[in-house]
Structures are given as C-alpha cells and as structure tokens.
Design a protein around this motif. Structure first.
Motif, PDB file in Angstrom:
ATOM      1  N   GLY A   8       0.802  -1.222   0.000  1.00  0.00           N
ATOM      2  CA  GLY A   8       0.000   0.000   0.000  1.00  0.00           C
ATOM      3  C   GLY A   8       0.830   1.264   0.000  1.00  0.00           C
ATOM      4  N   GLU A   9       1.931   1.275   0.752  1.00  0.00           N
ATOM      5  CA  GLU A   9       2.780   2.473   0.817  1.00  0.00           C
ATOM      6  C   GLU A   9       3.377   2.774  -0.557  1.00  0.00           C
ATOM      7  OE1 GLU A   9       2.942  -0.025   3.049  1.00  0.00           O
ATOM      8  OE2 GLU A   9       2.045   1.040   4.744  1.00  0.00           O
ATOM      9  N   GLU A  10       3.779   1.711  -1.245  1.00  0.00           N
ATOM     10  CA  GLU A  10       4.359   1.879  -2.575  1.00  0.00           C
ATOM     11  C   GLU A  10       3.293   2.359  -3.563  1.00  0.00           C
ATOM     12  OE1 GLU A  10       5.922  -1.192  -5.870  1.00  0.00           O
ATOM     13  OE2 GLU A  10       6.873  -1.414  -3.903  1.00  0.00           O
ATOM     14  N   TYR A  11       2.105   1.754  -3.510  1.00  0.00           N
ATOM     15  CA  TYR A  11       1.017   2.119  -4.424  1.00  0.00           C
ATOM     16  C   TYR A  11       0.596   3.571  -4.228  1.00  0.00           C
ATOM     17  CZ  TYR A  11      -3.330   1.781  -7.051  1.00  0.00           C
ATOM     18  OH  TYR A  11      -4.336   1.982  -7.964  1.00  0.00           O
ATOM     19  N   GLN A  61       2.449   5.901  -3.277  1.00  0.00           N
ATOM     20  CA  GLN A  61       3.647   6.706  -3.520  1.00  0.00           C
ATOM     21  C   GLN A  61       4.247   7.287  -2.243  1.00  0.00           C
ATOM     22  OE1 GLN A  61       2.519   9.512  -6.537  1.00  0.00           O
ATOM     23  NE2 GLN A  61       2.188   7.913  -8.052  1.00  0.00           N
ATOM     24  N   PHE A  62       4.176   6.525  -1.168  1.00  0.00           N
ATOM     25  CA  PHE A  62       4.764   6.895   0.127  1.00  0.00           C
ATOM     26  C   PHE A  62       4.271   8.252   0.631  1.00  0.00           C
ATOM     27  CE2 PHE A  62       7.694   4.030  -2.033  1.00  0.00           C
ATOM     28  CZ  PHE A  62       7.794   3.025  -1.094  1.00  0.00           C
ATOM     29  N   ASN A  63       3.088   8.667   0.176  1.00  0.00           N
ATOM     30  CA  ASN A  63       2.498   9.936   0.603  1.00  0.00           C
ATOM     31  C   ASN A  63       1.821   9.716   1.959  1.00  0.00           C
ATOM     32  OD1 ASN A  63       0.732  12.148   1.012  1.00  0.00           O
ATOM     33  ND2 ASN A  63       0.705  12.552  -1.183  1.00  0.00           N
ATOM     34  N   PRO A  64       2.316  10.373   3.015  1.00  0.00           N
ATOM     35  CA  PRO A  64       1.755  10.112   4.349  1.00  0.00           C
ATOM     36  C   PRO A  64       0.277  10.480   4.475  1.00  0.00           C
ATOM     37  CG  PRO A  64       3.397  11.875   4.423  1.00  0.00           C
ATOM     38  CD  PRO A  64       3.422  11.314   3.038  1.00  0.00           C
ATOM     39  N   ALA A  65      -0.166  11.479   3.733  1.00  0.00           N
ATOM     40  CA  ALA A  65      -1.582  11.874   3.804  1.00  0.00           C
ATOM     41  C   ALA A  65      -2.475  10.759   3.269  1.00  0.00           C
ATOM     42  CB  ALA A  65      -1.813  13.165   3.034  1.00  0.00           C
ATOM     43  N   TYR A  66      -2.082  10.157   2.145  1.00  0.00           N
ATOM     44  CA  TYR A  66      -2.886   9.088   1.555  1.00  0.00           C
ATOM     45  C   TYR A  66      -2.866   7.843   2.436  1.00  0.00           C
ATOM     46  CZ  TYR A  66      -2.682  11.809  -2.818  1.00  0.00           C
ATOM     47  OH  TYR A  66      -2.780  12.780  -3.777  1.00  0.00           O
ATOM     48  N   ILE A  67      -1.693   7.503   2.956  1.00  0.00           N
ATOM     49  CA  ILE A  67      -1.560   6.294   3.777  1.00  0.00           C
ATOM     50  C   ILE A  67      -2.366   6.433   5.067  1.00  0.00           C
ATOM     51  CG2 ILE A  67       0.077   4.874   5.076  1.00  0.00           C
ATOM     52  CD1 ILE A  67       2.164   5.739   2.876  1.00  0.00           C
ATOM     53  N   THR A  78      -5.853  10.450  -4.781  1.00  0.00           N
ATOM     54  CA  THR A  78      -6.659  11.066  -3.712  1.00  0.00           C
ATOM     55  C   THR A  78      -8.019  10.381  -3.626  1.00  0.00           C
ATOM     56  OG1 THR A  78      -5.582  13.179  -4.068  1.00  0.00           O
ATOM     57  CG2 THR A  78      -7.653  13.206  -2.856  1.00  0.00           C
ATOM     58  N   GLY A  79      -8.684  10.222  -4.749  1.00  0.00           N
ATOM     59  CA  GLY A  79      -9.992   9.566  -4.765  1.00  0.00           C
ATOM     60  C   GLY A  79      -9.899   8.130  -4.303  1.00  0.00           C
ATOM     61  N   GLN A  80      -8.842   7.435  -4.707  1.00  0.00           N
ATOM     62  CA  GLN A  80      -8.703   6.040  -4.299  1.00  0.00           C
ATOM     63  C   GLN A  80      -8.434   5.930  -2.808  1.00  0.00           C
ATOM     64  OE1 GLN A  80      -5.952   3.880  -6.755  1.00  0.00           O
ATOM     65  NE2 GLN A  80      -7.300   3.984  -8.537  1.00  0.00           N
ATOM     66  N   ALA A  81      -7.582   6.808  -2.273  1.00  0.00           N
ATOM     67  CA  ALA A  81      -7.292   6.770  -0.835  1.00  0.00           C
ATOM     68  C   ALA A  81      -8.560   7.024  -0.025  1.00  0.00           C
ATOM     69  CB  ALA A  81      -6.219   7.790  -0.477  1.00  0.00           C
ATOM     70  N   GLU A  82      -9.367   7.974  -0.455  1.00  0.00           N
ATOM     71  CA  GLU A  82     -10.600   8.276   0.280  1.00  0.00           C
ATOM     72  C   GLU A  82     -11.656   7.197   0.084  1.00  0.00           C
ATOM     73  OE1 GLU A  82     -11.818  12.329  -0.319  1.00  0.00           O
ATOM     74  OE2 GLU A  82      -9.823  13.073   0.178  1.00  0.00           O
TER      75      GLU A  82
END
Length: 137
Positions: A41-44, A46-52, A80-84
């Motif tokens: 998940g972190e790789e998918y 892109q290691f963005n802390p907000a998304y994770i 962004t849409g996928q994370a939410e």
C-alpha cells in the motif's frame, strides 16, 4: 458481509466510492498490512503520508491498526480519490465486523460518502461552465 476465506478466517467486506474511484476492501485478521492491487500500500500510494493515513484512519480511530490486514482492489480516478474510497470501504467493513463500531466512525465522518463528482460538459461550452469568448461587435 462476513465470509470466510480458504483458511477459514473471517473476512469482512466493504465498498468505498469517491469521484470516479471504486475500492473493494477486505479486512482479514493479520498484522496491519495494507495491500492495494496486490502491491504494498505504501508503494502504491507513492509513500504519501496523507494518503496512507487516510486509508488507515478508521482502524486507528478504533485502535485496531495492528489487528487486521487491509486488502484492496481499487480502480478509477486518481490517488486522492482512491485513498478516500479505501477509507470509506474500511469504515464500512469495520461496521460489519461489529455494529458498535458505527458510532465512533460516524462521529469522525468516515461513513459519509462524498457525493462531489465532476460536472458533465454541456453542448456549446468548452467545459461544464467555461463558455467561448463573447464578442459584442
């Protein structure tokens, strides 16, 4: 919906949607791993802390971040849409796991589907509302 997988573990399902993203989420008892489309998940994300943190937020609210693995099949939209959408799917799966989880998740706003989506293009316009330049003469 609770089902059992091949190893007879309880599996909890939840579907999340946001903009044009759809995430089918499975919660499986485990160590807190996040897997999206069979990759870490972190790789998918892109290691963005907000998304994770957005994807894991419902588990952290209930203090279950190291109890369940999150297995996601996501498609459509952007990160962004996928994370939410993952966040909504996880929250729905947690409500299925235990109905008492609903109240704290509802207070945090994790069970509310965000209805905002791109407005359709209208004929005679360049985009949904952008009109061609107007000339008086």
């Amino acid at each position: 919906m609770q089902r059992t997988d091949r190893s007879n573990q309880a599996v909890y399902w939840g579907t999340g949607r946001r903009k044009s993203s759809i995430a089918r989420v499975r919660l499986v008892p485990g160590t807190g791993q996040l897997k999206i489309n069979k990759s870490p998940g972190e790789e998918y994300l892109q290691f963005n802390p907000a998304y994770i943190s957005a994807a894991k937020a419902p588990l952290e609210t209930l203090g279950l971040e190291n109890e369940y693995d999150i297995l996601v099949n996501a498609h459509g939209g952007g990160l962004t849409g996928q994370a939410e959408s993952i966040r909504l799917g996880v929250a729905r799966a947690l409500c299925e796991l235990d109905p008492d989880n609903r109240r704290p998740l509802k207070i945090e706003g994790y069970l509310t589907r965000d209805p905002r989506a791109k407005e359709r293009k209208k004929y005679g316009l360049r985009k949904a509302r952008k009109a061609p330049q107007f000339s008086k003469r």
